[in-house]
Each structure stands twice: as structure tokens, then as C-alpha cells.
Design a protein around this motif. Structure first.
Motif, PDB file in Angstrom:
ATOM      1  N   PRO A   1      -8.841  -6.342  -7.035  1.00 43.12           N
ATOM      2  CA  PRO A   1     -10.070  -6.969  -7.502  1.00 43.12           C
ATOM      3  C   PRO A   1     -10.961  -5.917  -8.158  1.00 43.12           C
ATOM      4  O   PRO A   1     -11.000  -4.780  -7.712  1.00 43.12           O
TER       5      PRO A   1
ATOM      6  N   PHE B   1      -8.015  -4.411   4.054  1.00 39.28           N
ATOM      7  CA  PHE B   1      -6.603  -4.807   3.997  1.00 39.28           C
ATOM      8  C   PHE B   1      -5.721  -3.778   4.698  1.00 39.28           C
ATOM      9  O   PHE B   1      -4.773  -4.124   5.398  1.00 39.28           O
TER      10      PHE B   1
ATOM     11  N   LYS C   1       1.519   3.192  -7.108  1.00 38.48           N
ATOM     12  CA  LYS C   1       1.059   2.493  -8.324  1.00 38.48           C
ATOM     13  C   LYS C   1       0.198   3.392  -9.199  1.00 38.48           C
ATOM     14  O   LYS C   1       0.373   3.409 -10.416  1.00 38.48           O
TER      15      LYS C   1
ATOM     16  N   ILE D   1     -11.606 -13.413  -4.641  1.00 38.87           N
ATOM     17  CA  ILE D   1     -10.611 -12.761  -5.506  1.00 38.87           C
ATOM     18  C   ILE D   1     -10.509 -13.494  -6.844  1.00 38.87           C
ATOM     19  O   ILE D   1     -10.495 -12.880  -7.912  1.00 38.87           O
TER      20      ILE D   1
ATOM     21  N   ARG E   1     -15.383  -6.642  -5.307  1.00 34.05           N
ATOM     22  CA  ARG E   1     -14.390  -5.784  -4.638  1.00 34.05           C
ATOM     23  C   ARG E   1     -14.992  -5.080  -3.409  1.00 34.05           C
ATOM     24  O   ARG E   1     -14.351  -4.971  -2.370  1.00 34.05           O
TER      25      ARG E   1
ATOM     26  N   ARG F   1      -2.736  -4.446 -10.140  1.00 29.01           N
ATOM     27  CA  ARG F   1      -2.732  -5.745  -9.441  1.00 29.01           C
ATOM     28  C   ARG F   1      -3.316  -6.892 -10.272  1.00 29.01           C
ATOM     29  O   ARG F   1      -4.216  -6.698 -11.088  1.00 29.01           O
TER      30      ARG F   1
ATOM     31  N   ALA G   1      -0.505 -10.577  -6.527  1.00 31.28           N
ATOM     32  CA  ALA G   1      -1.053 -10.067  -5.257  1.00 31.28           C
ATOM     33  C   ALA G   1      -1.653 -11.198  -4.429  1.00 31.28           C
ATOM     34  O   ALA G   1      -1.587 -11.170  -3.198  1.00 31.28           O
ATOM     35  N   SER G   2      -2.216 -12.193  -5.093  1.00 31.47           N
ATOM     36  CA  SER G   2      -2.793 -13.318  -4.330  1.00 31.47           C
ATOM     37  C   SER G   2      -1.694 -14.112  -3.638  1.00 31.47           C
ATOM     38  O   SER G   2      -1.868 -14.583  -2.513  1.00 31.47           O
TER      39      SER G   2
ATOM     40  N   GLU H   1       0.853  -1.201   0.000  1.00 29.95           N
ATOM     41  CA  GLU H   1       0.000   0.000   0.000  1.00 29.95           C
ATOM     42  C   GLU H   1       0.893   1.257   0.000  1.00 29.95           C
ATOM     43  O   GLU H   1       1.923   1.290   0.648  1.00 29.95           O
TER      44      GLU H   1
ATOM     45  N   ARG I   1     -11.502 -12.474 -10.642  1.00 25.50           N
ATOM     46  CA  ARG I   1     -10.447 -12.603 -11.671  1.00 25.50           C
ATOM     47  C   ARG I   1     -10.940 -13.397 -12.882  1.00 25.50           C
ATOM     48  O   ARG I   1     -10.635 -13.038 -14.025  1.00 25.50           O
TER      49      ARG I   1
ATOM     50  N   TYR J   1      -0.377 -11.455  -0.770  1.00 22.90           N
ATOM     51  CA  TYR J   1      -1.316 -11.158   0.333  1.00 22.90           C
ATOM     52  C   TYR J   1      -1.890 -12.436   0.948  1.00 22.90           C
ATOM     53  O   TYR J   1      -1.824 -12.620   2.158  1.00 22.90           O
ATOM     54  N   GLN J   2      -2.505 -13.283   0.104  1.00 25.23           N
ATOM     55  CA  GLN J   2      -3.134 -14.483   0.669  1.00 25.23           C
ATOM     56  C   GLN J   2      -2.074 -15.563   0.968  1.00 25.23           C
ATOM     57  O   GLN J   2      -2.131 -16.228   1.996  1.00 25.23           O
TER      58      GLN J   2
HETATM   59  P1  TMP Z   1      -5.659  -1.611  -4.035  1.00 24.58           P
HETATM   60  O1  TMP Z   1      -5.696  -0.984  -2.688  1.00 24.58           O
HETATM   61  O2  TMP Z   1      -4.314  -1.631  -4.647  1.00 24.58           O
HETATM   62  O3  TMP Z   1      -6.734  -1.140  -4.955  1.00 24.58           O
HETATM   63  O4  TMP Z   1      -5.967  -3.188  -3.809  1.00 24.58           O
HETATM   64  C1  TMP Z   1      -7.009  -3.617  -3.043  1.00 24.58           C
HETATM   65  C2  TMP Z   1      -6.551  -4.571  -1.988  1.00 24.58           C
HETATM   66  O5  TMP Z   1      -6.778  -5.913  -2.421  1.00 24.58           O
HETATM   67  C3  TMP Z   1      -5.091  -4.470  -1.610  1.00 24.58           C
HETATM   68  O6  TMP Z   1      -5.021  -4.240  -0.231  1.00 24.58           O
HETATM   69  C4  TMP Z   1      -4.534  -5.823  -1.928  1.00 24.58           C
HETATM   70  C5  TMP Z   1      -5.726  -6.734  -1.990  1.00 24.58           C
HETATM   71  N1  TMP Z   1      -5.586  -7.866  -2.914  1.00 24.58           N
HETATM   72  C6  TMP Z   1      -5.341  -9.125  -2.395  1.00 24.58           C
HETATM   73  O7  TMP Z   1      -5.250  -9.296  -1.192  1.00 24.58           O
HETATM   74  N2  TMP Z   1      -5.193 -10.178  -3.264  1.00 24.58           N
HETATM   75  C7  TMP Z   1      -5.300 -10.037  -4.624  1.00 24.58           C
HETATM   76  O8  TMP Z   1      -5.147 -11.019  -5.367  1.00 24.58           O
HETATM   77  C8  TMP Z   1      -5.556  -8.708  -5.143  1.00 24.58           C
HETATM   78  C9  TMP Z   1      -5.670  -8.516  -6.614  1.00 24.58           C
HETATM   79  C10 TMP Z   1      -5.679  -7.650  -4.253  1.00 24.58           C
END
Ligand code: TMP
Length: 211
Positions: free
Chosen positions: A40, A160, A16, A70, A50, A96, A100-101, A12, A74, A104-105
Motif C-alpha cells: 500500500p 503484518f 523484492k 488497501i 499505509r 506489490r 497481495a490482496s 516477507e 489502490r 494476504y487477505q
Molecule cells: P511490504 O512489506 O512489502 O512493503 O508490504 C507491506 C505489507 O502489506 C505486507 O506485509 C503485505 C501487506 N499487503 C496486504 O496485506 N495486502 C495488499 O493488498 C498489499 C498491497 C500489501
């Protein structure tokens, strides 16, 4: 000629959005047809998903539910928007995608990478970005930017963004590990540098893609 698929990743507050606009403008100036999208989201259905994913009131969401939502978004995004555009010769820039998956996940929520890879195979059937820019910077710098933006614009901190520093440290190393495992696809950018240096590096990579 099919279009190229470019994705932007990072923790974050890494910048971007600003750089996405730069990439879009640069490519358009080269006469390339380009669309910008995000995950998303990216489609009507994806954007509805989202809203659920980012809702900070939904504190009971399990990691499995998060991952499946997610990838549901996708699947819709790829089939409805990304692949038709690429097939028509349009370049697609997504804020993203699947990295990102994994970050983050996979890395931060400690879900098994193999499990993510299994859903990825199911949804993407080998489909991957051509190039991925990773905006890398110290987590505390990014978090401070998010807090400042939120204070300035009144923008609500999403589900998040409510995570702690330790979570984002795992996201950051998750991205860097992904890039180290397959360096050809990735361009890692030091997002703590002045924006002009970051954009010089972005432009150099885009010129390589166009050559
Ligand atoms: P953004 O803040 O960049 O718009 O993204 C939204 C949030 O979604 C960001 O905190 C990351 C999260 N995210 C995941 O956790 N896994 C994913 O696969 C994607 C695409 C986003």
C-alpha cells in the motif's frame, strides 16, 4: 505506445527490493522511461493509509477494514499515478499490487475470494498488471531475513510481520495458486537461489517483454 505495468510479489524477506532496483536499472539502460512505486502507498494519500495499515499498535483492525483501506489506497494509486504514467508511455514497477490482496487477505485471512474480486472489479474495472514476478522461498528463510534486518537496522516489525509462520505459509500458497490459475501473466522465481540466477531469470522475462 502505452507503458507496461510490472508488479513484484512474495512473502516477507523474499528479496523484492533488491530485484526491483535491478529491474529499474535494466529497463533504464534499454532507454525505457520507468517509475517505481509500491502498495500500500505510492501516493501521498496512499502512504498515509499505509501508515495506518502497518501500525502494529492497531491490533483491533478487522479484516474488512484492512481490505477496504488497501483498496482505497489502490484506487488513489491507479487514478493518480499508475494509469497517467502508462498513458504517457512510462513503464510502472510496483512493489506489490492486487495479487497481495488475494494472498494476504484472501488466502491468509480467509476472506472470500469473490468478495475481493467484487471490490477489484469496482476499483480496477478490468485493469491488471502486464507481468507479475513472484519471489518464492520457504517461509522460515524469509522470516529469518526479516528478523535479521530488523535487528541490524532497528526497523520496527510491522503489523503484518507480527503474524506467525502458518499465516505466511497461506500467503505463499495463495500466490502460487494465483499464478497456477493464470500462468501467462506470472514469472515465479526461486528466491532461495543465488541472486545472480534470480536476476538471469528476471532479465530473460524482461527481454521477452521488450521483443
Ligand atoms: P511490504 O512489506 O512489502 O512493503 O508490504 C507491506 C505489507 O502489506 C505486507 O506485509 C503485505 C501487506 N499487503 C496486504 O496485506 N495486502 C495488499 O493488498 C498489499 C498491497 C500489501
Amino acid at each position: 505506445m502505452t507503458g507496461q505495468f510490472i508488479t513484484l510479489e512474495g512473502t516477507e524477506g523474499a528479496g523484492k527490493s533488491t530485484n526491483l532496483a535491478f529491474i529499474q536499472t535494466f529497463l533504464s539502460e534499454q532507454g525505457i522511461e520507468v517509475i517505481v512505486t509500491r502498495e500500500p502507498g505510492g501516493t501521498e494519500i496512499g502512504e498515509a493509509i499505509r501508515t495506518i495499515l502497518l501500525d502494529n499498535a492497531l491490533t483491533e483492525m478487522t479484516s474488512d477494514t484492512e481490505l477496504l483501506l488497501i483498496f482505497a489506497a489502490r484506487a488513489q494509486h491507479i487514478q493518480e499515478k499508475i494509469q497517467p504514467a502508462l498513458a504517457a508511455g512510462t513503464w510502472v514497477i510496483s512493489d506489490r499490487f492486487t495479487d497481495a490482496s488475494y494472498a494476504y487477505q484472501g488466502a491468509a485471512r480467509s476472506m472470500g475470494f469473490e468478495r475481493i474480486a467484487e471490490i477489484e472489479r469496482w476499483v480496477q474495472q478490468g485493469f491488471q498488471p502486464d507481468t507479475t514476478f513472484i519471489f518464492d522461498l520457504p517461509v522460515e528463510v524469509g522470516m529469518a531475513r526479516v528478523r535479521a534486518r530488523s535487528a541490524e537496522t532497528g526497523q520496527v516489525i510491522d503489523r503484518f510481520e507480527t503474524e506467525k509462520q502458518d499465516f505466511f505459509e497461506k500467503v505463499r500458497s495463495g500466490y502460487l495458486n494465483r499464478a497456477a490459475a493464470a500462468p501467462a501473466r506470472y514469472e515465479i522465481l526461486d528466491a532461495s537461489q543465488p541472486i545472480s540466477s534470480v536476476q538471469t531469470a528476471i532479465q530473460a522475462r524482461l527481454e521477452t517483454m521488450l521483443a
